[in-house]
Design an enzyme around this catalytic site. Sequence first.
Site, PDB file in Angstrom:
ATOM      1  CB  SER A 163      -0.968  -0.056   1.190  1.00  0.00           C
ATOM      2  OG  SER A 163      -2.033   0.843   1.024  1.00  0.00           O
ATOM      3  CG  ASP A 250      -6.297  -2.815  -4.421  1.00  0.00           C
ATOM      4  OD1 ASP A 250      -6.975  -1.911  -3.888  1.00  0.00           O
ATOM      5  OD2 ASP A 250      -5.060  -2.894  -4.315  1.00  0.00           O
ATOM      6  CG  HIS A 282      -5.652  -2.317  -0.681  1.00  0.00           C
ATOM      7  ND1 HIS A 282      -4.633  -2.205  -1.614  1.00  0.00           N
ATOM      8  CD2 HIS A 282      -5.266  -1.552   0.374  1.00  0.00           C
ATOM      9  CE1 HIS A 282      -3.703  -1.401  -1.150  1.00  0.00           C
ATOM     10  NE2 HIS A 282      -4.052  -1.007   0.060  1.00  0.00           N
TER      11      HIS A 282
END
Length: 312
Positions: A163, A250, A282
Amino acid sequence: MDSGTSEVVHEFLPYFRAYKDGRVERFFGTDKVPPSINSQNGISTKDVQIVQETGLSARVYIPSTISPGQKLPVLVYYHGGGFFMGSPFCPTYHNHVASLVAEANIVAVSVDYRLAPEHPVPIGYEDSWVALQWVSSHYNGQGPEAWLREHADFQRFFLGGDSIGGNIVHNMAARAGVEGLQGVRLLGACLVQPYFGRKESAGTGVEDRSWLFSCPTTSGFDDPRINPAEDSRLSRLGCSRVLIFIAEKDDMKERGLFYYETLRKSGWDGEVETVETEGEEHVFHLFNPNCERALALLKMLASFINQDKASN
């Protein structure tokens, strides 16, 4: 309570909320797994302070089966959390990095950079670079940490993160390409479902609002730290291989593909590969680490790190 001070200025539920009066509530990343020697999963960990004045610290991991003087590849890991939450010490990230150390048989350093809004960006980037320099300072047998002096192979050096941590990985590799990283052969960078911004999709999701919240001084989505198309350092990325993971469901999938395409066309002379996980969202691998697709991702990360073992 005064309604003005209790106004919410940013939230990422169910994990985080910040108020106008400066109060912050974190519901993720605050619990801590203590370090241990020879834990049940065959990993030993210790916590180290890198800069006493700022509190910058990290967790160091080695396989418990390591022999005296045995050298293993090094991974410096940057956790996700939008720059405002997460920690190497919380169960989610501790267990992920420990599993990767066990799978790949490596030394890892997971960085506890300071978080916004108490410490707004660029502090997170600066802490990340200071930590990377601290790790590399052990390359010649010097440096304060015995595990790194004895067991780190600085000719097999990798960066990894998920991320916003994947974004940090890019920025560290780019800075290393420009400024150098003494004594280190930075072979690869692993970006797992990374965050990047782009002008075309500016402000369309919570991830973009999170960037504006964490970095109040940013120029926006043309900021070269998050927009690779605006980053003049891209063609000089300081590693030879990049692996990008994306996930089919995601919301940030297109950001990872944007980074892949931009890097590929930048003139950088390394190898870049993207791997898509079908049917997942995600950072699925952090919250469901024992599922088949998470285990497959872990094995691919380990394979990427150990790819050069035969020739070293």
